[in-house]
Write a protein that holds these residues in place. Structure first.
Motif, PDB file in Angstrom:
ATOM      1  N   GLU A 186    -101.171  93.983 100.023  1.00 12.50           N
ATOM      2  CA  GLU A 186    -100.564  95.311 100.050  1.00 12.50           C
ATOM      3  C   GLU A 186     -99.226  95.189 100.766  1.00 12.50           C
ATOM      4  OE1 GLU A 186    -103.690  98.770 100.540  1.00 12.50           O
ATOM      5  OE2 GLU A 186    -104.085  97.196 102.015  1.00 12.50           O
ATOM      6  N   LYS A 187     -98.152  95.490 100.069  1.00 15.72           N
ATOM      7  CA  LYS A 187     -96.836  95.411 100.699  1.00 15.72           C
ATOM      8  C   LYS A 187     -96.749  96.403 101.865  1.00 15.72           C
ATOM      9  CE  LYS A 187     -93.721  93.346 100.049  1.00 15.72           C
ATOM     10  NZ  LYS A 187     -92.571  93.364  99.131  1.00 15.72           N
ATOM     11  N   GLY A 188     -96.105  95.952 102.920  1.00 17.76           N
ATOM     12  CA  GLY A 188     -95.918  96.813 104.074  1.00 17.76           C
ATOM     13  C   GLY A 188     -97.145  96.934 104.958  1.00 17.76           C
ATOM     14  N   ASN A 189     -98.155  96.083 104.716  1.00 16.98           N
ATOM     15  CA  ASN A 189     -99.382  96.198 105.510  1.00 16.98           C
ATOM     16  C   ASN A 189     -99.721  94.859 106.158  1.00 16.98           C
ATOM     17  OD1 ASN A 189    -101.630  97.489 106.586  1.00 16.98           O
ATOM     18  ND2 ASN A 189    -102.926  97.019 104.830  1.00 16.98           N
ATOM     19  N   HIS A 190     -98.742  94.253 106.807  1.00 16.00           N
ATOM     20  CA  HIS A 190     -98.925  93.005 107.555  1.00 16.00           C
ATOM     21  C   HIS A 190     -99.485  91.888 106.677  1.00 16.00           C
ATOM     22  CE1 HIS A 190     -98.164  95.518 111.042  1.00 16.00           C
ATOM     23  NE2 HIS A 190     -99.226  96.248 110.780  1.00 16.00           N
ATOM     24  N   TRP A 191     -99.107  91.887 105.411  1.00 18.36           N
ATOM     25  CA  TRP A 191     -99.660  90.895 104.492  1.00 18.36           C
ATOM     26  C   TRP A 191     -99.300  89.472 104.895  1.00 18.36           C
ATOM     27  CZ3 TRP A 191     -96.067  87.817 101.994  1.00 18.36           C
ATOM     28  CH2 TRP A 191     -94.756  88.287 101.967  1.00 18.36           C
ATOM     29  N   ARG A 192     -98.088  89.267 105.373  1.00 18.75           N
ATOM     30  CA  ARG A 192     -97.658  87.907 105.713  1.00 18.75           C
ATOM     31  C   ARG A 192     -98.449  87.369 106.904  1.00 18.75           C
ATOM     32  NH1 ARG A 192     -91.586  85.757 105.084  1.00 18.75           N
ATOM     33  NH2 ARG A 192     -91.890  83.621 105.834  1.00 18.75           N
ATOM     34  N   ARG A 193     -98.650  88.205 107.901  1.00 19.18           N
ATOM     35  CA  ARG A 193     -99.400  87.786 109.083  1.00 19.18           C
ATOM     36  C   ARG A 193    -100.838  87.432 108.713  1.00 19.18           C
ATOM     37  NH1 ARG A 193     -99.610  92.355 113.326  1.00 19.18           N
ATOM     38  NH2 ARG A 193     -97.362  92.192 112.953  1.00 19.18           N
TER      39      ARG A 193
END
Length: 211
Positions: A186-193
């Motif tokens: 989900e973009k904008g929902n700490h996806w990378r972390r």
């Protein structure tokens, strides 16, 4: 290993409906491309997406039933080009994870023609070592059989080292039931972390795995 979905993860959905490939198709060929939802996608797509029918055959039959004089190759070009909206943030992250040692692959529901297109267009943008796709494996990601088949196809020996990223919760749940580490994108929902945390867990498991 990082297994990335394509549509909804590497490729984004355009914000403006006028940029959707069906809208582009309508303008280019002077037809109402929404008619394809019934004549092509409902009728032919379930067989095409798992490799039991060629996309060229389905499109040709759909065009014939609609009375459209459209070349199938021109239609595929319009579709694939019009649907190629790269999420540069995700591609950049994938490149970084690859540079740190993660093996990147694609896991996607696609038929063979679009897979060839995606391989050609994505290869200059980011490193990936293979594509496990429904048209080759005979199963979609919502099916449990997709995941062991993908492991064989990609040469995965330990399922616990796979981090699977998909924008559909149901696909992630099936992958997790199989033993992959799943991340609902989900973009904008700490996806990378969240992906980085899963990759760290997977790397530790990989290091501890017996040869």
């Amino acid at each position: 290993m990082l297994a990335l979905d394509v549509d909804g993860v590497l490729l984004a959905t355009p914000n403006d409906p006028r940029d959707h490939w069906l809208s582009q198709f309508s303008r280019r060929f002077g037809v109402d491309a929404d008619d394809l939802r019934t004549t092509f996608f409902r009728r032919w797509w379930p067989e095409i997406i798992v490799g039991r029918q060629a996309i060229e055959v389905g499109l040709a039959e759909a065009f014939s039933s609609l009375g459209w004089n459209i070349d199938v190759e021109d239609a595929l070009s319009c579709w694939f080009d019009g649907d190629f909206f790269v999420d540069n943030e995700v591609v950049s992250a994938a490149k970084e994870w690859s540079s740190r040692g993660a093996r990147v692959v694609l896991a996607t529901d696609q038929e063979r023609r679009r897979v060839a297109y995606l391989e050609r267009r994505l290869a200059p943008l980011m490193p990936f070592e293979g594509v496990a796709y429904s048209g080759q494996l005979g199963h979609q990601k919502e099916e449990a059989a997709f995941y062991p088949a993908a492991e064989i196809y990609l040469g995965i020996s330990h399922r616990e080292v796979v981090v699977f990223v998909d924008d559909r919760v149901d696909n992630v749940a099936v992958a997790q039931q199989h033993g992959w580490r799943g991340c609902h994108f989900e973009k904008g929902n700490h996806w990378r972390r969240r992906i980085e945390s899963l990759l760290l867990q997977a790397s530790r498991r990989d290091a501890a795995a017996p040869e």
